[in-house]
Design a protein around this motif. Structure first.
Motif, mmCIF file in Angstrom:
data_model
loop_
_atom_site.group_PDB
_atom_site.id
_atom_site.type_symbol
_atom_site.label_atom_id
_atom_site.label_comp_id
_atom_site.label_asym_id
_atom_site.label_seq_id
_atom_site.Cartn_x
_atom_site.Cartn_y
_atom_site.Cartn_z
ATOM 1 N N THR A 3 32.752 67.356 54.273
ATOM 2 C CA THR A 3 31.735 68.333 53.923
ATOM 3 C C THR A 3 32.394 69.337 53.005
ATOM 4 N N PHE A 4 31.791 69.554 51.853
ATOM 5 C CA PHE A 4 32.381 70.409 50.837
ATOM 6 C C PHE A 4 31.740 71.781 50.869
ATOM 7 N N ILE A 5 32.561 72.802 50.617
ATOM 8 C CA ILE A 5 32.050 74.163 50.623
ATOM 9 C C ILE A 5 31.939 74.741 49.221
ATOM 10 N N ASN A 6 32.598 74.111 48.256
ATOM 11 C CA ASN A 6 32.435 74.561 46.874
ATOM 12 C C ASN A 6 32.759 73.427 45.915
ATOM 13 N N THR A 7 32.364 73.618 44.682
ATOM 14 C CA THR A 7 32.518 72.582 43.670
ATOM 15 C C THR A 7 33.987 72.262 43.415
ATOM 16 N N ALA A 8 34.847 73.263 43.394
ATOM 17 C CA ALA A 8 36.270 73.035 43.103
ATOM 18 C C ALA A 8 36.907 72.092 44.117
ATOM 19 N N GLN A 10 35.334 69.923 45.962
ATOM 20 C CA GLN A 10 34.714 68.613 45.783
ATOM 21 C C GLN A 10 35.331 67.879 44.599
ATOM 22 N N LEU A 11 35.531 68.564 43.500
ATOM 23 C CA LEU A 11 36.131 67.933 42.324
ATOM 24 C C LEU A 11 37.569 67.512 42.591
ATOM 25 N N ALA A 12 38.312 68.302 43.341
ATOM 26 C CA ALA A 12 39.689 67.934 43.671
ATOM 27 C C ALA A 12 39.721 66.636 44.474
ATOM 28 N N ARG A 13 38.790 66.484 45.406
ATOM 29 C CA ARG A 13 38.729 65.244 46.195
ATOM 30 C C ARG A 13 38.284 64.055 45.349
ATOM 31 N N LEU A 14 37.464 64.313 44.357
ATOM 32 C CA LEU A 14 36.968 63.223 43.511
ATOM 33 C C LEU A 14 38.009 62.733 42.505
ATOM 34 N N ARG A 15 39.038 63.523 42.272
ATOM 35 C CA ARG A 15 40.053 63.161 41.280
ATOM 36 C C ARG A 15 40.582 61.748 41.511
ATOM 37 N N GLN A 100 25.156 77.405 39.392
ATOM 38 C CA GLN A 100 26.589 77.529 39.633
ATOM 39 C C GLN A 100 26.918 76.923 40.984
ATOM 40 N N ASN A 101 28.141 76.420 41.085
ATOM 41 C CA ASN A 101 28.659 75.945 42.362
ATOM 42 C C ASN A 101 27.718 74.940 43.035
ATOM 43 N N ILE A 102 27.355 73.904 42.297
ATOM 44 C CA ILE A 102 26.567 72.818 42.881
ATOM 45 C C ILE A 102 27.488 72.027 43.805
ATOM 46 N N VAL A 103 27.118 71.946 45.079
ATOM 47 C CA VAL A 103 27.910 71.244 46.081
ATOM 48 C C VAL A 103 27.038 70.137 46.665
ATOM 49 N N ILE A 104 27.530 68.918 46.585
ATOM 50 C CA ILE A 104 26.776 67.745 47.037
ATOM 51 C C ILE A 104 27.471 67.163 48.256
ATOM 52 N N ASN A 105 26.725 67.025 49.335
ATOM 53 C CA ASN A 105 27.223 66.426 50.577
ATOM 54 C C ASN A 105 26.291 65.290 50.976
ATOM 55 N N GLY A 106 26.562 64.106 50.442
ATOM 56 C CA GLY A 106 25.710 62.959 50.749
ATOM 57 C C GLY A 106 24.325 63.140 50.173
ATOM 58 N N ASP A 107 23.325 63.215 51.055
ATOM 59 C CA ASP A 107 21.933 63.336 50.627
ATOM 60 C C ASP A 107 21.419 64.773 50.679
ATOM 61 N N ALA A 109 22.410 68.968 49.269
ATOM 62 C CA ALA A 109 23.189 69.716 48.288
ATOM 63 C C ALA A 109 22.778 71.179 48.342
ATOM 64 N N SER A 110 23.606 72.011 47.722
ATOM 65 C CA SER A 110 23.289 73.424 47.602
ATOM 66 C C SER A 110 23.753 73.911 46.242
ATOM 67 N N CYS A 111 23.201 75.045 45.837
ATOM 68 C CA CYS A 111 23.523 75.586 44.517
ATOM 69 C C CYS A 111 23.206 77.073 44.495
ATOM 70 N N HIS A 112 24.096 77.840 43.900
ATOM 71 C CA HIS A 112 23.859 79.255 43.641
ATOM 72 C C HIS A 112 23.388 79.347 42.191
ATOM 73 N N VAL A 113 22.307 80.043 41.945
ATOM 74 C CA VAL A 113 21.717 80.119 40.608
ATOM 75 C C VAL A 113 21.657 81.578 40.163
ATOM 76 N N LEU A 114 22.198 81.855 38.983
ATOM 77 C CA LEU A 114 22.000 83.163 38.365
ATOM 78 C C LEU A 114 20.652 83.137 37.670
ATOM 79 N N MET A 115 19.873 84.199 37.819
ATOM 80 C CA MET A 115 18.520 84.217 37.288
ATOM 81 C C MET A 115 18.272 85.527 36.542
ATOM 82 N N HIS A 116 17.672 85.379 35.379
ATOM 83 C CA HIS A 116 17.227 86.523 34.576
ATOM 84 C C HIS A 116 15.776 86.216 34.228
#
Length: 179
Positions: A3-8, A10-15, A100-107, A109-116
């Motif tokens: 289970t991933f808590i942030n994109t970084a 997750q990307l490190a594990r995907l390397r 920002q910080n799209i995190v995918i855990n199987g089926d 996911a979560s994402c923080h979005v900056l909005m203007h």
């Protein structure tokens, strides 16, 4: 499965992952980023049928800063009808959404979005312009039709312009039935 808590992380594990795992991650990441952009585009163009494609059938919503109803579980159909009643009164919208910080855990996911978000209302008493700057914290689930938003929590950092017309439009909606 991790289970991933942030994109970084997750990307490190995907390397060292298999190529198909990397490809699937990239496709999911792009699909979620596209979904966030579709959400903003649908609102701006007042295409509320398109907006409905962004959500699962029921969604957890907390847009307290702008609509004041607190956290609630609602019908996506009725949520989109409410969005149409609100945004349909405006003469223009522009939502700039930066996922920002799209995190995918199987089926899921979560994402923080900056909005203007800028709003224009010719019928306003006073300035026809209002802008709010903030965030959305979104959760998603994978469905047969692709990724869908299942939760949306709004945060507002600051606003500029005529906030009164926003409140006038919100008040014109009464107490909607969103069940």
């Amino acid at each position: 499965m991790s289970t991933f808590i942030n994109t970084a992380i997750q990307l490190a594990r995907l390397r060292n992952a298999e190529p198909d795992q990397k490809l699937n991650y990239l496709l999911d990441y792009i699909a979620i980023a596209d979904l966030v952009q579709r959400y903003g585009h649908a609102t701006d163009t007042h295409d509320f049928r398109l907006l409905r494609t962004c959500y699962g059938d029921r969604i957890d919503i907390d847009h307290t800063p702008t609509i004041g109803m607190g956290r609630m579980r609602v019908s996506a159909d009725k949520w989109c009808q409410l969005a149409e009643k609100f945004h349909g009164q405006l003469d223009g919208d522009e939502h700039i959404m930066i996922p920002q910080n799209i995190v995918i855990n199987g089926d899921t996911a979560s994402c923080h979005v900056l909005m203007h978000a800028s709003h224009f209302y010719r019928g306003a008493n006073g300035s026809p312009y209002q802008t709010l700057v903030g965030t959305y914290d979104l959760k998603f689930v994978r469905s047969e039709e692709g990724w869908k938003i299942t939760e949306s929590v709004q945060g507002v950092s600051w606003t500029e312009g005529n906030w009164q017309f926003h409140n006038d439009i919100k008040d014109s909606l009464g107490t909607p039935d969103l069940s």
